[in-house]
Scaffold this motif. Structure first.
Motif, PDB file in Angstrom:
ATOM      1  N   GLU A 271      -2.621   2.048  -3.685  1.00 53.59           N
ATOM      2  CA  GLU A 271      -1.612   1.293  -4.443  1.00 53.59           C
ATOM      3  C   GLU A 271      -1.046   2.209  -5.517  1.00 53.59           C
ATOM      4  O   GLU A 271      -1.753   2.579  -6.458  1.00 53.59           O
ATOM      5  CB  GLU A 271      -2.227   0.043  -5.061  1.00 53.59           C
ATOM      6  CG  GLU A 271      -1.189  -0.844  -5.732  1.00 53.59           C
ATOM      7  CD  GLU A 271      -1.759  -2.189  -6.143  1.00 53.59           C
ATOM      8  OE1 GLU A 271      -1.015  -2.978  -6.742  1.00 53.59           O
ATOM      9  OE2 GLU A 271      -2.945  -2.443  -5.872  1.00 53.59           O
ATOM     10  N   PRO A 272       0.225   2.622  -5.387  1.00 52.53           N
ATOM     11  CA  PRO A 272       0.777   3.627  -6.309  1.00 52.53           C
ATOM     12  C   PRO A 272       1.042   3.053  -7.686  1.00 52.53           C
ATOM     13  O   PRO A 272       1.123   1.832  -7.882  1.00 52.53           O
ATOM     14  CB  PRO A 272       2.066   4.054  -5.620  1.00 52.53           C
ATOM     15  CG  PRO A 272       2.477   2.861  -4.827  1.00 52.53           C
ATOM     16  CD  PRO A 272       1.210   2.188  -4.376  1.00 52.53           C
TER      17      PRO A 272
ATOM     18  N   VAL B 225      -6.825  13.426   1.813  1.00 47.98           N
ATOM     19  CA  VAL B 225      -6.524  14.253   0.648  1.00 47.98           C
ATOM     20  C   VAL B 225      -7.095  15.653   0.836  1.00 47.98           C
ATOM     21  O   VAL B 225      -6.433  16.651   0.510  1.00 47.98           O
ATOM     22  CB  VAL B 225      -7.090  13.604  -0.636  1.00 47.98           C
ATOM     23  CG1 VAL B 225      -7.082  14.585  -1.798  1.00 47.98           C
ATOM     24  CG2 VAL B 225      -6.293  12.368  -0.989  1.00 47.98           C
ATOM     25  N   ARG B 226      -8.285  15.747   1.414  1.00 43.93           N
ATOM     26  CA  ARG B 226      -8.884  17.068   1.618  1.00 43.93           C
ATOM     27  C   ARG B 226      -8.052  17.894   2.582  1.00 43.93           C
ATOM     28  O   ARG B 226      -7.864  19.104   2.375  1.00 43.93           O
ATOM     29  CB  ARG B 226     -10.313  16.917   2.123  1.00 43.93           C
ATOM     30  CG  ARG B 226     -11.033  18.239   2.264  1.00 43.93           C
ATOM     31  CD  ARG B 226     -12.509  18.098   2.096  1.00 43.93           C
ATOM     32  NE  ARG B 226     -13.153  19.381   1.885  1.00 43.93           N
ATOM     33  CZ  ARG B 226     -14.402  19.541   1.476  1.00 43.93           C
ATOM     34  NH1 ARG B 226     -15.141  18.477   1.218  1.00 43.93           N
ATOM     35  NH2 ARG B 226     -14.923  20.752   1.316  1.00 43.93           N
ATOM     36  N   ARG B 227      -7.551  17.268   3.643  1.00 42.14           N
ATOM     37  CA  ARG B 227      -6.705  18.014   4.591  1.00 42.14           C
ATOM     38  C   ARG B 227      -5.429  18.490   3.912  1.00 42.14           C
ATOM     39  O   ARG B 227      -4.986  19.629   4.105  1.00 42.14           O
ATOM     40  CB  ARG B 227      -6.369  17.124   5.788  1.00 42.14           C
ATOM     41  CG  ARG B 227      -7.548  16.833   6.706  1.00 42.14           C
ATOM     42  CD  ARG B 227      -7.060  16.317   8.057  1.00 42.14           C
ATOM     43  NE  ARG B 227      -6.252  15.105   7.920  1.00 42.14           N
ATOM     44  CZ  ARG B 227      -6.761  13.875   7.933  1.00 42.14           C
ATOM     45  NH1 ARG B 227      -8.073  13.695   8.068  1.00 42.14           N
ATOM     46  NH2 ARG B 227      -5.974  12.830   7.812  1.00 42.14           N
TER      47      ARG B 227
ATOM     48  N   LEU C 155      -3.054  11.299  -5.776  1.00 38.19           N
ATOM     49  CA  LEU C 155      -2.763   9.973  -5.214  1.00 38.19           C
ATOM     50  C   LEU C 155      -1.650   9.270  -5.986  1.00 38.19           C
ATOM     51  O   LEU C 155      -0.903   8.474  -5.400  1.00 38.19           O
ATOM     52  CB  LEU C 155      -4.024   9.111  -5.254  1.00 38.19           C
ATOM     53  CG  LEU C 155      -5.192   9.557  -4.376  1.00 38.19           C
ATOM     54  CD1 LEU C 155      -6.384   8.627  -4.590  1.00 38.19           C
ATOM     55  CD2 LEU C 155      -4.783   9.574  -2.909  1.00 38.19           C
ATOM     56  N   PHE C 156      -1.536   9.547  -7.276  1.00 38.72           N
ATOM     57  CA  PHE C 156      -0.645   8.835  -8.195  1.00 38.72           C
ATOM     58  C   PHE C 156      -0.763   7.329  -7.957  1.00 38.72           C
ATOM     59  O   PHE C 156       0.206   6.599  -7.738  1.00 38.72           O
ATOM     60  CB  PHE C 156       0.812   9.284  -8.041  1.00 38.72           C
ATOM     61  CG  PHE C 156       1.669   8.875  -9.223  1.00 38.72           C
ATOM     62  CD1 PHE C 156       1.481   9.486 -10.449  1.00 38.72           C
ATOM     63  CD2 PHE C 156       2.632   7.891  -9.119  1.00 38.72           C
ATOM     64  CE1 PHE C 156       2.242   9.116 -11.540  1.00 38.72           C
ATOM     65  CE2 PHE C 156       3.395   7.511 -10.210  1.00 38.72           C
ATOM     66  CZ  PHE C 156       3.203   8.124 -11.429  1.00 38.72           C
ATOM     67  N   GLY C 157      -2.006   6.908  -7.996  1.00 38.40           N
ATOM     68  CA  GLY C 157      -2.302   5.507  -7.763  1.00 38.40           C
ATOM     69  C   GLY C 157      -3.797   5.335  -7.647  1.00 38.40           C
ATOM     70  O   GLY C 157      -4.585   6.230  -7.972  1.00 38.40           O
ATOM     71  N   ARG C 158      -4.207   4.184  -7.165  1.00 38.98           N
ATOM     72  CA  ARG C 158      -5.609   3.884  -7.001  1.00 38.98           C
ATOM     73  C   ARG C 158      -5.878   3.475  -5.555  1.00 38.98           C
ATOM     74  O   ARG C 158      -5.031   2.823  -4.916  1.00 38.98           O
ATOM     75  CB  ARG C 158      -6.037   2.743  -7.932  1.00 38.98           C
ATOM     76  CG  ARG C 158      -5.873   3.034  -9.415  1.00 38.98           C
ATOM     77  CD  ARG C 158      -7.009   3.909  -9.912  1.00 38.98           C
ATOM     78  NE  ARG C 158      -6.818   4.309 -11.303  1.00 38.98           N
ATOM     79  CZ  ARG C 158      -7.178   3.573 -12.342  1.00 38.98           C
ATOM     80  NH1 ARG C 158      -7.760   2.397 -12.147  1.00 38.98           N
ATOM     81  NH2 ARG C 158      -6.971   4.011 -13.565  1.00 38.98           N
ATOM     82  N   ILE C 159      -7.046   3.859  -5.035  1.00 38.36           N
ATOM     83  CA  ILE C 159      -7.434   3.481  -3.677  1.00 38.36           C
ATOM     84  C   ILE C 159      -7.651   1.970  -3.634  1.00 38.36           C
ATOM     85  O   ILE C 159      -8.265   1.378  -4.531  1.00 38.36           O
ATOM     86  CB  ILE C 159      -8.702   4.233  -3.252  1.00 38.36           C
ATOM     87  CG1 ILE C 159      -8.441   5.738  -3.239  1.00 38.36           C
ATOM     88  CG2 ILE C 159      -9.185   3.770  -1.885  1.00 38.36           C
ATOM     89  CD1 ILE C 159      -9.661   6.572  -2.940  1.00 38.36           C
ATOM     90  N   ASN C 160      -7.164   1.351  -2.593  1.00 39.66           N
ATOM     91  CA  ASN C 160      -7.241  -0.098  -2.433  1.00 39.66           C
ATOM     92  C   ASN C 160      -8.683  -0.491  -2.130  1.00 39.66           C
ATOM     93  O   ASN C 160      -9.208  -0.214  -1.048  1.00 39.66           O
ATOM     94  CB  ASN C 160      -6.320  -0.549  -1.296  1.00 39.66           C
ATOM     95  CG  ASN C 160      -6.158  -2.063  -1.257  1.00 39.66           C
ATOM     96  OD1 ASN C 160      -6.942  -2.804  -1.854  1.00 39.66           O
ATOM     97  ND2 ASN C 160      -5.126  -2.524  -0.567  1.00 39.66           N
ATOM     98  N   GLY C 161      -9.320  -1.124  -3.082  1.00 43.88           N
ATOM     99  CA  GLY C 161     -10.714  -1.515  -2.918  1.00 43.88           C
ATOM    100  C   GLY C 161     -10.918  -2.673  -1.978  1.00 43.88           C
ATOM    101  O   GLY C 161     -12.059  -2.962  -1.598  1.00 43.88           O
ATOM    102  N   GLU C 162      -9.844  -3.367  -1.573  1.00 42.74           N
ATOM    103  CA  GLU C 162      -9.979  -4.507  -0.672  1.00 42.74           C
ATOM    104  C   GLU C 162      -9.974  -4.092   0.798  1.00 42.74           C
ATOM    105  O   GLU C 162     -10.233  -4.916   1.664  1.00 42.74           O
ATOM    106  CB  GLU C 162      -8.844  -5.501  -0.928  1.00 42.74           C
ATOM    107  CG  GLU C 162      -8.883  -6.087  -2.326  1.00 42.74           C
ATOM    108  CD  GLU C 162      -7.710  -7.023  -2.605  1.00 42.74           C
ATOM    109  OE1 GLU C 162      -7.964  -8.137  -3.078  1.00 42.74           O
ATOM    110  OE2 GLU C 162      -6.564  -6.636  -2.331  1.00 42.74           O
TER     111      GLU C 162
END
Length: 850
Positions: free
Chosen positions: A533-534, A731-733, A712-719
């Protein structure tokens, strides 16, 4: 070692002490004499202003052995000047003497500081050397010695610097006072001598009584503190049996006894001060009376000479008081210094003797143990009758369970454990004949969990590899070693949590912004955009807290830190202006009610409470009481108490996240109000506060945010199930494609390690590093030095053979052509396709097969 601190400091810095004493007495004494003689002539002009020309700085003394009628002995004729010239010259010389005394004082102070520094350096160096060379069994003695040294250095004051100078200065001042009294009139000498003796005795008595009073006060305070602590411990019994009056009487009696003792001590101190006060009145009167008494010769004492003698007496009294104070410091520290002087040689005596000749370390040969017996106080393992010979370079496995002696054998072969019988040789040279530092560099032992040091993670890995610390870039073999030891994962993860300074590294900042766009494109191409989610200035971010949505940026400094944001006046003003203060307080009350109910049956130290509660365990009682007082969000208390309740509840609401906590307290309408408050917060912020927060900007790098958050300029969607693993793999790639992987590893290696702390953000506390990672750090420390022989005695019992074999194969490949000795739990970890050059089995404290 000298048992007397004054002798020790003299032997540590004799040149500095001698020069300081010579300057003080050789230059300071004449300067003081010149100033007092000028003061004498000024007073002479003052009492006889109309007299004509007279000698300036005329010095003459009456000598008892000179014939009668021959007159005084002239030491200096002086210069015949008029009254005005004498005044001008005296004032000029007084000013020059003052400036010269100030410069001399500064120089002598620097010499004294240098002398004390050299003394402390010598003492520290000797203690440090003794601790470094002490055997493992002497750890308790080394700890006691370190504690005694710390106590000494904390209370040393200026004893090492002034311990010699001040007594010499007191003696010189006393001689100056007696000399000036002799110049004024020989009959003043006994009065001045008796006065100095009386003043010294009175001052010594006062200091003795003051020390006794201070000690009594400390004892009384400690006694009353223990009594109150005992009362708190007995409070349940006091309440149950109504023993309050008894406890009050008991404590009152203790207090009365303490006050009585203090009154006696104060009375004794007052009695000690009485002679000093009497001397302050009697001594001047006695001196003046002696000066007025003309005796048989009928020679009067000039007023100026009397003032000069009084000035010399005052200087001597001050110097004597300083010397007595230093004597008190000396007496207080003497016991501690004696303890160090006794413990240091005892610890040095337990140090294994150094060889008379340091042998050159061989390039190869046999590593042999002949009839060896040993005891390891760290692991508790012991060995007896060990005879082995290992060809080096070669790969050797030592099989045996923990406690059987395998780890002790590894430490013995590495030269880190002293044999109690027999000897261990390398190329027919006893290991004890090599320099310890060279032996540790050429035969490295990874024997336990790493002891962390304050600094970066890189500095912890390079601990002991001083030749690699000064390089500008990474050592060529550091990243492969991270992979071999398994540290690459933790270093990479720490790198993603690191930050980049766009001003110091503009190219890296541009690359991170480009990687941000690449990650967004890769997510869209894989139809996985929902996983992140940006940060959108116009939208509420459901993965962030309410407070983070209002700030929409990263706090710089403590002003807008999460734990202080609710109390910030500017944020409170914005919330009041947006009519959000009361709704947020209501949300905080609902959160508090839900949390109190959910965690009602869990103790404060439960892991779930630490992981999911929005308030710490220390505040649990406050929120339980608040919920009990306010079943509904109305009827707020007035005054400061009500303000405190609302502030704490608003702080609770600002830490709330609907996605994480799911109490159903934030709906779409409330999200729109939070976004509106976000815009007002940024638009109305005064310039003085703009440095406290860095707002998110899609086109630039946010220096206060982590590298992962910037990409990411955002947060990973925890849902989304598995979203974190999928996003981080992507992201690693992208980082590898963009050439940013070295930057990630560099940031990870630059992360701080703070022993004893939990760690967080840019620091990696000791509690955040598990035992496996600590073992890996210790192994990396050994491998990075590229030793001739690497002895790996780390614990592997908790790993399965299929986990050991790949790491063991990588380690053996890295050590190809070099010596390797590794401890293994059993033969199941061995690879039949790549046999070891030798396999030793250790059981029941000896080698049973090889």
């Amino acid at each position: 070692m000298d048992r007397e601190p004054i002798v020790f400091t003299w032997r540590s810095a004799p040149a500095e002490h001698a020069l300081a004493i010579a300057l003080t007495l050789g230059l300071g004494g004449p300067l003081a004499l010149l100033a007092l003689l000028c003061l004498r002539d000024l007073v002479g002009v003052l009492v006889a202003p109309d007299h004509g020309a007279a000698a300036f700085l005329h010095v003459a003394a009456s000598l008892p052995w000179r014939p009668a009628g021959s007159g005084p002995f002239v030491l200096l004729d002086g210069w015949v000047l008029g009254p005005a010239e004498r005044v001008r010259l005296a004032l000029a010389l007084l000013s020059g003497a003052a400036l010269a005394s100030a410069a001399l004082g500064w120089g002598v102070a620097r010499l004294c500081f240098l002398a004390q520094s050299r003394t402390v350096v010598r003492l520290n160096a000797r203690v440090t050397d003794a601790i470094l060379r002490a055997p493992p069994a002497a750890r308790d003695d080394a700890r006691a010695l370190a504690q005694a040294l710390g106590d000494l250095l904390a209370r040393i004051d200026t004893l090492f610097g002034l311990g010699l100078l001040v007594p010499a200065m007191a003696i010189g001042s006393a001689l100056l006072a007696l000399g000036l009294a002799w110049l004024a009139a020989p009959r003043l000498v006994p009065a001045v001598a008796v006065g100095l003796l009386a003043a010294g005795l009175a001052r010594a008595l006062i200091q003795h009584r003051m020390r006794a009073r201070t000690a009594l006060r400390l004892r009384s305070g400690a006694t009353f503190e223990r009594a109150l602590a005992d009362l708190i411990r007995r409070m349940p019994a006091v309440r149950a049996h109504g023993a309050g009056p008894f406890e009050r009487a008991r404590l009152a009696a203790k207090g009365q006894a303490a006050r009585t003792s203090l009154e006696r001590s104060e009375s004794a101190l007052a009695y000690a001060r009485a002679p000093s006060m009497a001397l302050g009145i009697l001594l001047p009167a006695i001196v003046v009376a002696v000066a007025l008494w003309r005796g048989g010769d009928g020679a009067p004492v000039a007023p100026g000479a009397l003032v000069a003698a009084g000035g010399g007496f005052a200087l001597a009294v001050v110097a004597l008081a300083v010397a007595l104070h230093l004597r008190t410091v000396h007496r207080d520290l003497l016991a501690t210094f004696h303890a160090i002087a006794h413990a240091l040689p005892a610890l040095e005596a337990r140090t294994p003797p150094r060889p008379a000749r340091i042998a050159a370390f061989p390039e190869g040969g046999a590593l042999s143990a002949h009839g060896v017996g040993a005891y390891d106080p760290v692991t508790g393992e012991r060995l007896a009758q060990v005879d082995v010979t290992l060809a080096m370079p070669g790969h050797v496995a030592i099989l045996g369970e923990r406690g059987g002696g395998g780890r002790a054998l590894a430490a013995l072969l590495a030269g880190q454990l002293e044999p109690t019988a027999g000897s261990v040789t390398y190329a027919d040279t006893d290991l004890r004949a090599f320099a310890p530092e060279e032996r540790a560099r050429r035969i490295a032992l990874a024997g336990a969990e790493a002891i962390l040091v304050e600094g970066s993670l890189r500095q912890n890995i390079l601990y002991g590899a001083a030749h690699l610390h000064d390089g500008d870039g990474e050592p060529d073999d550091l990243l492969p070693i991270l992979a071999i030891t398994g540290l690459d994962a933790i270093v990479y993860a720490r790198g993603l949590e690191g930050t980049v300074d766009p001003h110091a590294e503009p190219a890296v900042a541009r690359a991170v912004v480009a990687a941000r766009d690449a990650v967004r494109a890769a997510l869209a191409a894989g139809k996985a955009g929902r996983l992140v989610e940006p940060f959108d200035p116009a939208r509420y971010n459901h993965q962030a807290t309410v407070g983070e949505n209002i700030l929409f940026g990263e706090a710089v400094g403590p002003a807008f830190a999460p734990e202080r944001i609710a109390a910030h006046p500017y944020l409170r003003a914005v919330l009041e202006a947006e009519d959000l203060a009361r709704p947020l307080a209501q949300v905080g009350l609902q959160v508090a009610r839900s949390l109190v109910e959910i965690f009602s049956d869990l103790p404060d130290d439960h892991s779930l409470f630490d992981a999911f509660s929005l308030f710490p365990a220390s505040e649990r009682g406050f929120f339980e009481d608040l919920v009990a007082r306010m079943p509904e969000a109305k009827g707020w208390r007035r005054g400061p108490a009500g303000q405190r309740d609302r502030k704490r509840l608003i702080g609770l609401a600002l830490r709330y996240s609907e996605t994480r906590h799911r109490f159903g307290l934030v709906d779409a309408a409330f999200e729109d109000r939070i976004v509106a408050a976000r815009h007002s917060f940024a638009r109305l912020m005064p310039p003085s506060l703009r440095g406290g927060i860095e707002f998110y900007d899609p086109a630039t790098l946010t220096a206060a945010a982590s590298l992962e958050e910037n990409i990411l300029f955002g947060r990973i969607n925890g849902e989304e199930a598995g979203a974190e693993a999928r996003v981080r793999a992507l992201v690693r790639r992208v980082l590898a494609d963009e050439g940013l992987e070295p930057t990630v590893y560099r940031l990870g290696l630059e992360s701080r390690v703070e022993p004893g702390l939990g760690g967080g953000g840019a620091s990696l506390g000791e509690n955040a590093i598990g035992p496996r990672e600590r073992i890996a750090i210790d192994l990396a420390r050994c491998l990075v030095r590229r030793p001739d022989i690497a002895v790996v005695a780390i614990a592997l019992e908790d790993r399965k053979p299929e986990e050991i074999r790949p790491r063991l194969a990588a380690l053996r490949a890295a050590r190809a052509g070099r010596g390797l000795i590794v401890c293994l739990p059993d033969a199941g970890a061995l690879d039949a396709a790549a046999p070891f050059d030798a396999v030793l089995r250790v059981e029941r404290n000896t080698v049973v097969a090889g």
